[in-house]
Design an enzyme around this catalytic site. Structure first.
Site, PDB file in Angstrom:
ATOM      1  N   SER A  68      -3.768   1.857  -9.612  1.00  0.00           N
ATOM      2  CA  SER A  68      -3.257   1.506  -8.288  1.00  0.00           C
ATOM      3  C   SER A  68      -4.383   1.627  -7.269  1.00  0.00           C
ATOM      4  CB  SER A  68      -2.112   2.442  -7.884  1.00  0.00           C
ATOM      5  OG  SER A  68      -1.829   2.293  -6.505  1.00  0.00           O
ATOM      6  N   ARG A  85       0.864  -1.184   0.000  1.00  0.00           N
ATOM      7  CA  ARG A  85       0.000   0.000   0.000  1.00  0.00           C
ATOM      8  C   ARG A  85       0.905   1.239   0.000  1.00  0.00           C
ATOM      9  NH1 ARG A  85      -1.688  -2.451   5.106  1.00  0.00           N
ATOM     10  NH2 ARG A  85      -0.559  -1.552   6.884  1.00  0.00           N
TER      11      ARG A  85
END
Length: 339
Positions: A177, A114
């Site tokens: 993303s 992340r």
């Protein structure tokens, strides 16, 4: 030899291990040491391929995210890749999300990240690209800064496109993303249409300015419904995009339920993504009907599943997580065999 190196770095936090590896490859790419790395690797030449109008020395590339700032281009190049995709890079430097933000799922040969587009900014990356001696193709993957409102997101992409155009073999627009809030919304509807229209308009201006055509690909997510995939394919064709990369990381945890770190938020890559990304390639290929080339990425860890992506419709392949788990021999095997 790589097994020893892997054993050592797997004792470290995943992101520290990544940063250490980048520093090692940066050093190995130095003109003093690169011949040593090349003699250890014995990288085969591979099979040249022309895709998007670009001549690739071989169809095996490094996926974006491995070398975000282009710090180790010559080191990665010595492993035998036909192309390297650096980035994702944004207009200005940003720290990304809070640490820890990278997690290994060792039993599944997966990685969750992340990161949130942590990078040193486009100017830093362009200097590294300009100074690289690597003879293969360098793709530059561009994104938007976290705090740029979605409505102004296209401005960030245009800014990066202007900076990267003259130095890139191709450019990738990363709108998939899962780690930048709402970024994936740019894959849909009016946002997507508007973004691609703006990018193609700017590409035409830059092609005229620099007297050369640099192709632009779009990187898509694997977490798409059938109707979303059809709509994306239609929009890509309508705007005459030069390529599509399938796929980015997945937010699904279906294949890793109950495993250590599976509960961590972020995008899952590596072997757990293998089948899902291949299925997206197959469906995308059916929809695009050969009008736009596909670059396959997601879970490639050996010759068999690399070949599956080619048979599904990919013309080029990218690896990253597989390189972490299997080392340079993976690149060597793919370059030697994939046409």
């Amino acid at each position: 030899m790589y097994q020893l190196f892997r054993h050592g770095i797997f004792q470290m936090d995943a992101e520290k291990a990544h940063d250490f590896t980048i520093q090692c490859l940066k050093l190995a790419g130095n003109p003093l040491f690169q011949p040593i790395l090349k003699s250890l690797i014995h990288a085969p030449k591979g099979f040249p391929k022309t895709v998007m109008g670009v001549n690739f020395p071989n169809p095996i590339g490094l996926a974006a995210g491995a070398d975000k700032n282009g710090d180790a281009i010559d080191g990665f190049g010595a492993l035998g890749f036909g192309f390297l995709e650096v980035g994702t890079v944004t207009p200005v430097a940003q720290d990304g999300n809070a640490k820890p933000r990278q997690f290994r799922l060792i039993e599944a040969e997966g990685i969750i990240n992340r990161n949130g587009f942590n990078n040193n900014g486009i100017d830093y990356l362009i200097e590294n690209v300009k100074n690289a001696r690597y003879k293969g193709v360098i793709g530059i993957n561009i994104g938007k800064n976290k705090f740029t409102p979605l409505e102004q997101g296209k401005d960030d992409y245009i800014f990066c496109l202007n900076k990267a155009y003259n130095y890139a073999g191709y450019i990738t627009v990363n709108i998939s993303s899962p780690n930048t809030p709402d970024l994936r919304q740019l894959q849909y509807g009016d946002y997507f249409d508007d973004l691609l229209r703006s990018i193609k308009d700017r590409q035409a201006i830059l092609a005229n300015q620099y007297n050369k055509y640099v192709p632009i690909a779009v990187k898509i997510a694997p977490d798409l419904t059938e109707s979303e995939l059809v709509q994306i394919a239609d929009t890509l064709v309508r705007h005459k995009m030069d390529g599509v990369i399938a796929t980015n990381t997945t937010i699904s945890r279906d294949t890793v339920m109950g495993m250590k770190n599976a509960e961590q938020q972020g995008g899952l890559s590596g072997k757990p993504l293998q089948h899902k990304s291949t299925e997206i390639i197959k469906r995308l290929h059916q929809e695009l009907k050969g009008q736009i080339p596909i670059i396959g990425s997601g879970g490639i860890d050996g010759l068999q599943n690399a070949q599956e992506k080619i048979e599904a419709g990919a013309e080029l392949l990218q690896v990253y997580s597989g390189l972490i788990y299997h080392g340079p021999k993976l690149v060597k095997e793919l370059v030697k065999n994939i046409k």
